[in-house]
Design a protein around this motif. Structure first.
Motif, PDB file in Angstrom:
ATOM      1  N   GLU A  61       0.930  -0.989   0.125  1.00  0.00           N
ATOM      2  CA  GLU A  61      -0.004  -0.141   0.006  1.00  0.00           C
ATOM      3  C   GLU A  61       0.891   1.292  -0.064  1.00  0.00           C
ATOM      4  O   GLU A  61       0.508   2.172  -0.885  1.00  0.00           O
ATOM      5  CB  GLU A  61      -1.031   0.042   1.236  1.00  0.00           C
ATOM      6  N   ALA A  62       1.931   1.223   0.754  1.00  0.00           N
ATOM      7  CA  ALA A  62       2.948   2.440   0.912  1.00  0.00           C
ATOM      8  C   ALA A  62       3.325   2.686  -0.349  1.00  0.00           C
ATOM      9  O   ALA A  62       3.389   3.987  -1.127  1.00  0.00           O
ATOM     10  CB  ALA A  62       3.920   2.216   1.912  1.00  0.00           C
ATOM     11  N   ARG A  63       3.800   1.633  -1.153  1.00  0.00           N
ATOM     12  CA  ARG A  63       4.573   1.640  -2.614  1.00  0.00           C
ATOM     13  C   ARG A  63       3.540   2.166  -3.422  1.00  0.00           C
ATOM     14  O   ARG A  63       3.920   3.116  -4.184  1.00  0.00           O
ATOM     15  CB  ARG A  63       4.986   0.174  -2.895  1.00  0.00           C
ATOM     16  N   CYS A  64       2.460   1.991  -3.391  1.00  0.00           N
ATOM     17  CA  CYS A  64       1.357   2.328  -4.365  1.00  0.00           C
ATOM     18  C   CYS A  64       1.028   3.783  -4.201  1.00  0.00           C
ATOM     19  O   CYS A  64       0.676   4.423  -5.106  1.00  0.00           O
ATOM     20  CB  CYS A  64      -0.034   1.371  -4.164  1.00  0.00           C
ATOM     21  N   LEU A  65       0.916   3.974  -2.768  1.00  0.00           N
ATOM     22  CA  LEU A  65       0.534   5.566  -2.578  1.00  0.00           C
ATOM     23  C   LEU A  65       1.998   6.523  -3.176  1.00  0.00           C
ATOM     24  O   LEU A  65       1.754   7.596  -3.548  1.00  0.00           O
ATOM     25  CB  LEU A  65       0.503   5.817  -0.937  1.00  0.00           C
ATOM     26  N   ALA A  66       2.908   6.038  -2.782  1.00  0.00           N
ATOM     27  CA  ALA A  66       4.243   6.756  -3.261  1.00  0.00           C
ATOM     28  C   ALA A  66       3.936   6.704  -4.758  1.00  0.00           C
ATOM     29  O   ALA A  66       4.305   7.900  -5.587  1.00  0.00           O
ATOM     30  CB  ALA A  66       5.527   5.980  -2.840  1.00  0.00           C
ATOM     31  N   SER A  67       3.872   5.675  -5.533  1.00  0.00           N
ATOM     32  CA  SER A  67       3.712   5.617  -7.052  1.00  0.00           C
ATOM     33  C   SER A  67       2.719   6.831  -7.609  1.00  0.00           C
ATOM     34  O   SER A  67       2.787   7.347  -8.394  1.00  0.00           O
ATOM     35  CB  SER A  67       3.190   4.379  -7.525  1.00  0.00           C
ATOM     36  N   ILE A  68       1.516   6.661  -6.909  1.00  0.00           N
ATOM     37  CA  ILE A  68       0.445   7.724  -6.956  1.00  0.00           C
ATOM     38  C   ILE A  68       0.674   8.989  -7.153  1.00  0.00           C
ATOM     39  O   ILE A  68       0.614   9.833  -7.843  1.00  0.00           O
ATOM     40  CB  ILE A  68      -0.837   7.355  -6.271  1.00  0.00           C
ATOM     41  N   ALA A  69       1.393   9.478  -5.873  1.00  0.00           N
ATOM     42  CA  ALA A  69       1.981  10.684  -5.612  1.00  0.00           C
ATOM     43  C   ALA A  69       3.049  11.212  -6.775  1.00  0.00           C
ATOM     44  O   ALA A  69       3.032  12.250  -7.146  1.00  0.00           O
ATOM     45  CB  ALA A  69       2.706  10.735  -4.193  1.00  0.00           C
ATOM     46  N   GLN A  70       3.879  10.146  -6.997  1.00  0.00           N
ATOM     47  CA  GLN A  70       5.056  10.477  -8.084  1.00  0.00           C
ATOM     48  C   GLN A  70       4.170  10.540  -9.330  1.00  0.00           C
ATOM     49  O   GLN A  70       4.536  11.832 -10.073  1.00  0.00           O
ATOM     50  CB  GLN A  70       6.050   9.674  -8.178  1.00  0.00           C
ATOM     51  N   ALA A  71       3.124   9.962  -9.615  1.00  0.00           N
ATOM     52  CA  ALA A  71       2.495  10.143 -11.093  1.00  0.00           C
ATOM     53  C   ALA A  71       1.951  11.384 -11.090  1.00  0.00           C
ATOM     54  O   ALA A  71       1.807  12.093 -12.167  1.00  0.00           O
ATOM     55  CB  ALA A  71       1.574   8.839 -11.015  1.00  0.00           C
ATOM     56  N   THR A  86      -3.488   2.828  -8.401  1.00  0.00           N
ATOM     57  CA  THR A  86      -4.856   2.918  -7.603  1.00  0.00           C
ATOM     58  C   THR A  86      -5.525   1.484  -7.779  1.00  0.00           C
ATOM     59  O   THR A  86      -6.169   1.082  -6.642  1.00  0.00           O
ATOM     60  CB  THR A  86      -5.772   3.965  -8.266  1.00  0.00           C
ATOM     61  N   VAL A  87      -5.742   0.938  -8.967  1.00  0.00           N
ATOM     62  CA  VAL A  87      -6.358  -0.425  -8.982  1.00  0.00           C
ATOM     63  C   VAL A  87      -5.394  -1.370  -8.174  1.00  0.00           C
ATOM     64  O   VAL A  87      -6.239  -2.196  -7.221  1.00  0.00           O
ATOM     65  CB  VAL A  87      -6.337  -1.082 -10.396  1.00  0.00           C
ATOM     66  N   GLU A  88      -4.111  -1.330  -8.045  1.00  0.00           N
ATOM     67  CA  GLU A  88      -3.602  -2.379  -7.226  1.00  0.00           C
ATOM     68  C   GLU A  88      -3.739  -1.748  -5.745  1.00  0.00           C
ATOM     69  O   GLU A  88      -3.787  -2.938  -4.977  1.00  0.00           O
ATOM     70  CB  GLU A  88      -1.932  -2.059  -7.418  1.00  0.00           C
TER      71      GLU A  88
END
Length: 104
Positions: A61-71, A86-88
């Motif tokens: 979840e932390a990795r996904c949130l970081a990825s979303i923020a970077q995107a 977001t889907v993940e």
């Protein structure tokens, strides 16, 4: 990309899920079931197995949130990456909820 004219897009654009995300989601669900099956008679092992899975899900979840923020910090915004993460994240949230439910 959305529909021509800036619309929302087709249902197909919204339902396509990265196969790796689906495989990971299935593997996580299997790991939860395995943890429950193997540790039925040992509540301590069950709690430890579910705790380990919860830590892995939290890291995802932390990795996904970081990825979303970077995107969203990208110029231009990387909508494709944000959608995928977001889907993940939604699959991971379901796994987190299931782990909590089974741990009670």
């Amino acid at each position: 990309p959305g529909a021509p004219g800036g619309g929302i897009g087709t249902a197909a654009e919204h339902t396509a899920v990265d196969p790796h995300v689906l495989v990971h989601a299935m593997e996580t669900r299997e790991a939860i079931e395995d943890a429950l099956a193997v540790t039925v008679s040992d509540p301590e092992k069950r709690a430890a197995a579910l705790s380990a899975l919860a830590r892995g899900v939290a890291a995802g979840e932390a990795r996904c949130l970081a990825s979303i923020a970077q995107a969203f910090r990208s110029d231009p915004v990387d909508i494709s990456t944000a959608k995928r993460a977001t889907v993940e994240l939604s699959y991971l949230a379901r796994a987190r909820d299931e782990i909590r439910e089974k741990g009670e």
